[in-house]
Design an enzyme around this catalytic site. Sequence first.
Site, PDB file in Angstrom:
ATOM      1  N   TYR A  70       0.833  -1.212   0.000  1.00 42.86           N
ATOM      2  CA  TYR A  70       0.000   0.000   0.000  1.00 42.86           C
ATOM      3  C   TYR A  70       0.859   1.250   0.000  1.00 42.86           C
ATOM      4  O   TYR A  70       0.509   2.252  -0.612  1.00 42.86           O
ATOM      5  CB  TYR A  70      -1.007  -0.010   1.161  1.00 42.86           C
ATOM      6  CG  TYR A  70      -2.236  -0.798   0.765  1.00 42.86           C
ATOM      7  CD1 TYR A  70      -3.307  -0.161   0.133  1.00 42.86           C
ATOM      8  CD2 TYR A  70      -2.294  -2.169   0.936  1.00 42.86           C
ATOM      9  CE1 TYR A  70      -4.412  -0.885  -0.291  1.00 42.86           C
ATOM     10  CE2 TYR A  70      -3.391  -2.900   0.514  1.00 42.86           C
ATOM     11  CZ  TYR A  70      -4.448  -2.248  -0.094  1.00 42.86           C
ATOM     12  OH  TYR A  70      -5.532  -2.964  -0.545  1.00 42.86           O
ATOM     13  N   HIS A 126     -14.487   2.381  -0.415  1.00 48.32           N
ATOM     14  CA  HIS A 126     -13.394   1.478  -0.039  1.00 48.32           C
ATOM     15  C   HIS A 126     -12.328   2.180   0.796  1.00 48.32           C
ATOM     16  O   HIS A 126     -11.197   1.717   0.865  1.00 48.32           O
ATOM     17  CB  HIS A 126     -12.774   0.851  -1.297  1.00 48.32           C
ATOM     18  CG  HIS A 126     -13.703  -0.100  -2.006  1.00 48.32           C
ATOM     19  ND1 HIS A 126     -13.416  -0.679  -3.220  1.00 48.32           N
ATOM     20  CD2 HIS A 126     -14.916  -0.589  -1.644  1.00 48.32           C
ATOM     21  CE1 HIS A 126     -14.420  -1.464  -3.582  1.00 48.32           C
ATOM     22  NE2 HIS A 126     -15.341  -1.418  -2.654  1.00 48.32           N
ATOM     23  N   PRO A 221     -14.938   2.279 -21.852  1.00 49.02           N
ATOM     24  CA  PRO A 221     -14.593   1.846 -23.216  1.00 49.02           C
ATOM     25  C   PRO A 221     -15.052   0.417 -23.499  1.00 49.02           C
ATOM     26  O   PRO A 221     -15.231   0.044 -24.649  1.00 49.02           O
ATOM     27  CB  PRO A 221     -13.062   1.929 -23.262  1.00 49.02           C
ATOM     28  CG  PRO A 221     -12.616   2.556 -22.004  1.00 49.02           C
ATOM     29  CD  PRO A 221     -13.760   2.599 -21.042  1.00 49.02           C
TER      30      PRO A 221
HETATM   31  P1  OAD Z   1     -11.355  -2.677 -12.387  1.00 47.15           P
HETATM   32  O1  OAD Z   1      -9.901  -2.723 -12.715  1.00 47.15           O
HETATM   33  O2  OAD Z   1     -12.022  -3.938 -12.019  1.00 47.15           O
HETATM   34  O3  OAD Z   1     -12.141  -2.067 -13.642  1.00 47.15           O
HETATM   35  C1  OAD Z   1     -11.697  -0.899 -14.297  1.00 47.15           C
HETATM   36  C2  OAD Z   1     -12.698  -0.550 -15.376  1.00 47.15           C
HETATM   37  O4  OAD Z   1     -12.317   0.690 -15.945  1.00 47.15           O
HETATM   38  C3  OAD Z   1     -12.780  -1.557 -16.536  1.00 47.15           C
HETATM   39  O5  OAD Z   1     -14.135  -1.870 -16.794  1.00 47.15           O
HETATM   40  C4  OAD Z   1     -12.149  -0.804 -17.729  1.00 47.15           C
HETATM   41  O6  OAD Z   1     -12.772  -1.141 -18.959  1.00 47.15           O
HETATM   42  C5  OAD Z   1     -12.451   0.625 -17.342  1.00 47.15           C
HETATM   43  N1  OAD Z   1     -11.508   1.616 -17.889  1.00 47.15           N
HETATM   44  C6  OAD Z   1     -10.197   1.472 -18.185  1.00 47.15           C
HETATM   45  N2  OAD Z   1      -9.676   2.631 -18.607  1.00 47.15           N
HETATM   46  C7  OAD Z   1     -10.684   3.540 -18.576  1.00 47.15           C
HETATM   47  C8  OAD Z   1     -10.780   4.927 -18.866  1.00 47.15           C
HETATM   48  N3  OAD Z   1      -9.720   5.620 -19.272  1.00 47.15           N
HETATM   49  N4  OAD Z   1     -11.982   5.528 -18.722  1.00 47.15           N
HETATM   50  C9  OAD Z   1     -13.061   4.835 -18.290  1.00 47.15           C
HETATM   51  N5  OAD Z   1     -13.029   3.529 -17.977  1.00 47.15           N
HETATM   52  C10 OAD Z   1     -11.858   2.887 -18.122  1.00 47.15           C
HETATM   53  O7  OAD Z   1     -11.539  -1.554 -11.252  1.00 47.15           O
HETATM   54  P2  OAD Z   1     -12.789  -1.321 -10.285  1.00 47.15           P
HETATM   55  O8  OAD Z   1     -14.064  -1.648 -10.959  1.00 47.15           O
HETATM   56  O9  OAD Z   1     -12.632   0.027  -9.715  1.00 47.15           O
HETATM   57  O10 OAD Z   1     -11.100  -3.142  -4.379  1.00 47.15           O
HETATM   58  O11 OAD Z   1     -12.501  -2.396  -9.170  1.00 47.15           O
HETATM   59  C11 OAD Z   1     -13.340  -2.446  -8.044  1.00 47.15           C
HETATM   60  C12 OAD Z   1     -12.556  -2.876  -6.830  1.00 47.15           C
HETATM   61  O12 OAD Z   1     -11.826  -4.078  -7.118  1.00 47.15           O
HETATM   62  C13 OAD Z   1     -11.472  -1.913  -6.400  1.00 47.15           C
HETATM   63  O13 OAD Z   1     -11.967  -0.858  -5.602  1.00 47.15           O
HETATM   64  C14 OAD Z   1     -10.522  -2.780  -5.645  1.00 47.15           C
HETATM   65  C15 OAD Z   1     -10.473  -3.946  -6.597  1.00 47.15           C
HETATM   66  O14 OAD Z   1     -10.086  -5.156  -6.070  1.00 47.15           O
HETATM   67  C16 OAD Z   1     -10.315  -3.554  -3.368  1.00 47.15           C
HETATM   68  O15 OAD Z   1      -9.107  -3.611  -3.457  1.00 47.15           O
HETATM   69  C17 OAD Z   1     -11.072  -3.906  -2.131  1.00 47.15           C
END
Ligand code: OAD
Length: 254
Positions: A70, A126, A221
């Site tokens: 972290y 989170h 996207p």
């Molecule tokens: P993810 O990495 O799972 O998803 C990221 C999303 O962002 C994907 O659907 C991509 O298609 C999209 N993406 C990528 N680049 C982008 C851009 N420039 N503009 C818009 N969208 C874009 O991340 P989260 O959904 O945030 O939790 O993940 C949720 C949780 O899982 C996090 O908070 C974390 C992780 O494990 C913990 O660590 C507890």
Amino acid sequence: MSDPETVEVVAERVARASRVAVLTGAGVSAESGMATFREPQHGLWSKYDPMELAHIDAFRRDPELVSRWYHWRFSQAAECAPNPGHRALADLERVLTGRGCDFVLATQNIDGLHQQAGSERVLELHGTFLTWRCTETAERVPLDRVDFSSFPVRSASGSLMRPDVVWFGEQLPADVLRRAEEAVRSCDVFMTVGTSGVVWPAAGFCELAASAGAATVEINPEETPVSGAAQFAIRGTSARVLPMLLERIVSMDS
Ligand code: OAD
């Protein structure tokens, strides 16, 4: 509908709304240089095991490893600045609240970039890695007062410190979750931006908003598991789409 047409329709809905709720995920910070989690090749979880680094049991097992990780992620974030997507959401909040619209931004991100961009109504589902917390007293300590000279991190009195985040295996802060769910359930327009929509409870927000009658919008996207619950999809990056959307909303009367 083409993306510009969808932007126009969504802008009209937002401009007319009395309540707007937005959910963001790691994708919103991608264009600031922050790694996402689940994208193939670049996503953190393609290189690291979340159960070894982001689970409460991992911290219990190996607090040094988890704390170092972290701290490393924060050091990377410290080099990042808000991008046009963060700034557009902060401006959107100012514009809409100035028109008397209720606005809530719930984020799964722990990087603080929304607040750095000027967003004020932020619910951090989170937690944040900008503060650390004493595992004994629960006292929160801002980063600049945390002693990172050795790991695991200890307070002045020798107690174990942890990042102030929510790990897998832990509950989200009840009050933050309640306020986010209320905002989602009562909004006229719900936008899910830059999240893969697989981590609960946030993964259920789009469906919750849709079933309560809100217009639902996905800005990403890629398609995601929540795309089916989104009435409108804009397939672009948040740093490109959100400023376009803001510009159209600003040009419309409330
Ligand atoms: P993810 O990495 O799972 O998803 C990221 C999303 O962002 C994907 O659907 C991509 O298609 C999209 N993406 C990528 N680049 C982008 C851009 N420039 N503009 C818009 N969208 C874009 O991340 P989260 O959904 O945030 O939790 O993940 C949720 C949780 O899982 C996090 O908070 C974390 C992780 O494990 C913990 O660590 C507890």
